[in-house]
Enzyme design. Structure first.
Site, PDB file in Angstrom:
ATOM      1  N   SER A 231       0.946  -1.229   0.059  1.00 35.65           N
ATOM      2  CA  SER A 231      -0.085   0.093   0.016  1.00 35.65           C
ATOM      3  C   SER A 231       0.868   1.221   0.022  1.00 35.65           C
ATOM      4  CB  SER A 231      -0.927  -0.007   1.154  1.00 35.65           C
ATOM      5  OG  SER A 231      -0.411   0.373   2.277  1.00 35.65           O
ATOM      6  N   LYS A 232       0.303   2.188  -0.673  1.00 37.26           N
ATOM      7  CA  LYS A 232       1.147   3.550  -0.586  1.00 37.26           C
ATOM      8  C   LYS A 232       1.391   4.035   0.784  1.00 37.26           C
ATOM      9  CE  LYS A 232      -0.625   5.225  -5.056  1.00 37.26           C
ATOM     10  NZ  LYS A 232      -1.310   6.201  -5.744  1.00 37.26           N
ATOM     11  N   ARG A 233       0.574   3.670   1.810  1.00 35.41           N
ATOM     12  CA  ARG A 233       0.955   4.167   3.090  1.00 35.41           C
ATOM     13  C   ARG A 233       2.330   3.769   3.517  1.00 35.41           C
ATOM     14  NH1 ARG A 233       0.209   1.991   8.235  1.00 35.41           N
ATOM     15  NH2 ARG A 233      -0.823   0.167   7.721  1.00 35.41           N
TER      16      ARG A 233
ATOM     17  N   THR B  90       5.279   5.302   0.182  1.00 37.46           N
ATOM     18  CA  THR B  90       5.493   6.526   0.183  1.00 37.46           C
ATOM     19  C   THR B  90       6.058   7.005   1.455  1.00 37.46           C
ATOM     20  OG1 THR B  90       3.155   7.085   0.677  1.00 37.46           O
ATOM     21  CG2 THR B  90       3.710   6.886  -1.773  1.00 37.46           C
TER      22      THR B  90
END
Length: 471
Positions: A242-244, A247
């Site tokens: 996930s981008k959580r 990123t």
């Protein structure tokens, strides 16, 4: 031939773990092979590139120990080279200007999809004469497309083995928005050749770019480096991470108190493992053991709990003085200034720390004794008066210590003998609370060693004062 690899981030955001893993694998490969690791900033996107992001990338690479072996290369400083190379391609009629609008292209792609075809550019502007293209350029800057020959391009990926692509599925790709605005595939090809890059190690998402770049290399008469495409990073559920997490910038990990060596150790195991399957590795051990042949094809699982465990292992293994350097930004200035007490405090709690940010919470009482109620000092059925007497006796034993190390073996033995006579809880509990101001803390002898004779005496005296006030 000297091995030369590159890490080529775009300064459009802060450095994140995906980028660091790519940089790490390149750096390890170069170090293992005795080659060079070079950082190239791909900053031709004028709208999105920012100097602060470039500074963040370089600062964090240095913090991680992955600094470039040669001066930083910036694409924004190489626009003359790209323009000159594009002119050559125009002269050889290998590229052309395209003036199709976004709406036209979308309609074209939708029509192809409806027919079950792979969408690609039709080549509509290929047939424009130089005069017609020049006329259109007065009103429309257009883009530059590369005439993609239809053929099978095959190469041996160092991780995935033989890979084949049918370039007829690509259509004529856009390689520049203008003569001084190169896009990724074109600029990368030119730069890799100029920099003498021998191996390109990058993420799996770039696999489909490889045949496009090989076709450009062929058109320009440039050498083709060897390619290796790293596996995707997956979440604990084995789905795309996930981008959580992806990123999260390296700044986030730094502020949470992860050691650079632990972060590198964690990331190197996202897709690679040594022959002996060790998990905790120092950076020199990674360099010695690294082999691109042992990089896996399957996705690598990102496990935040594993990172916490890895960080705790590196904290435990690190020398207290070295750890004090890393802790300097996590503690108040006057803590960092008392280096002797700081080092002793580290030895006291480092086996319980998951990250550097834990340290202040774990040992704050060593530097700043919080206020506490006198009742905390009293063990079970004991009285305040008796507790004060026992603390006075313990204080006297400690005051008589003449050893070079505090407490000496003799003083420690006398203290424990007194505790056995009076009751261990009755003596050691109030002594520990007096030294820490907490109900839960390391044992009193450990605290005495960290606090030293003078501070210990002061705190015991304050505890006695609290109890006497109650009487």
């Amino acid at each position: 031939m000297e091995v030369r690899v590159r890490f080529a981030p775009s300064p459009t955001g802060f450095l994140h773990i995906g980028g660091v893993r790519t940089a790490l694998f390149n750096w390890l490969f170069a170090r293992h092979e005795g080659g060079k690791f070079i950082v190239r900033i791909e900053d031709t996107d004028k709208q999105r590139s920012e100097k602060r992001f470039e500074e963040d990338v370089l600062k964090n690479l240095e913090w991680l120990g992955l600094a470039s072996d040669e001066p930083i290369v910036r694409q924004s400083e190489r626009l003359d080279i790209y323009e000159r190379t594009l002119k050559k391609l125009f002269e050889e009629k290998r590229v052309y200007f395209c003036f199709c609008s976004t709406e036209e292209l979308e309609a074209e792609y939708e029509a192809q999809l409806s027919q079950g075809l792979v969408p690609k550019y039709s080549g509509k502007c290929r047939a424009l004469s130089p005069a017609a293209a020049a006329e259109k350029l007065r009103a429309n800057p257009g883009v530059v497309r590369f005439k993609m020959a239809e053929k099978t391009v095959a190469f041996t990926d160092m991780i995935r083995g033989k890979v084949e692509f049918n370039t007829g599925l690509f259509g004529d790709i856009i390689i520049a928005k203008g003569m001084r605005e190169p896009l990724y595939n074109f600029a990368s090809v030119v730069d890799d050749a100029d920099m003498g890059i021998t191996h390109v190690i990058r993420g799996e998402e770039h696999l489909s770019n490889t045949p496009k770049q090989m076709m450009l290399q062929e058109a320009l008469g440039l050498p083709t480096p060897r390619y290796a495409h790293l596996p995707l990073i997956l979440g604990p559920d084995k789905k795309k991470l996930s981008k959580r997490f992806l990123t999260n910038s390296i700044n986030d990990y730094r502020s949470q108190g992860y050691l650079p060596s632990a972060l590198l150790n964690f990331l190197v195991l996202l897709g690679w493992h040594p022959t002996d399957n060790r998990e905790v590795l120092t950076v020199p051990e990674m360099v010695e053991a690294f082999s691109i042949k042992r990089v896996q094809k399957a996705g690598a699982i990102y496990n935040p709990e594993k990172l916490d465990w890895m960080n705790s292992m590196h904290i435990r293994a690190m020398d207290e003085k070295a750890l004090a350097e890393h802790l300097a930004s996590f503690v108040p200035e006057h803590w960092a200034g008392d280096r002797e007490r700081l080092t002793r405090a580290i030895a006291l709690v480092k086996d319980r720390m998951k990250n550097l940010a834990d340290f202040r919470k774990e040992v704050g009482f060593i530097f700043e004794l919080a206020d506490y109620k006198p009742s905390m000092l009293v063990w079970k059925q004991a009285t305040s008066e008796k507790t004060a007497e026992r603390l006075e006796h313990a204080r006297a034993l400690l005051a008589g210590d003449k050893g070079s190390a505090f407490p000496s073996e003799g003083t420690e033995a006398a203290l424990m003998q007194y505790a056995n006579e009076e009751g261990r809880g009755d003596v050691l509990w109030p002594l520990r609370v007096a030294l820490s101001g907490q109900e839960a803390s390391p044992g009193p002898v450990e605290l005495l060693r960290v606090l030293g004779k003078r501070e210990s005496d002061t705190r015991i005296g304050e505890a006695i004062g609290k109890l006497r006030t109650e009487l």
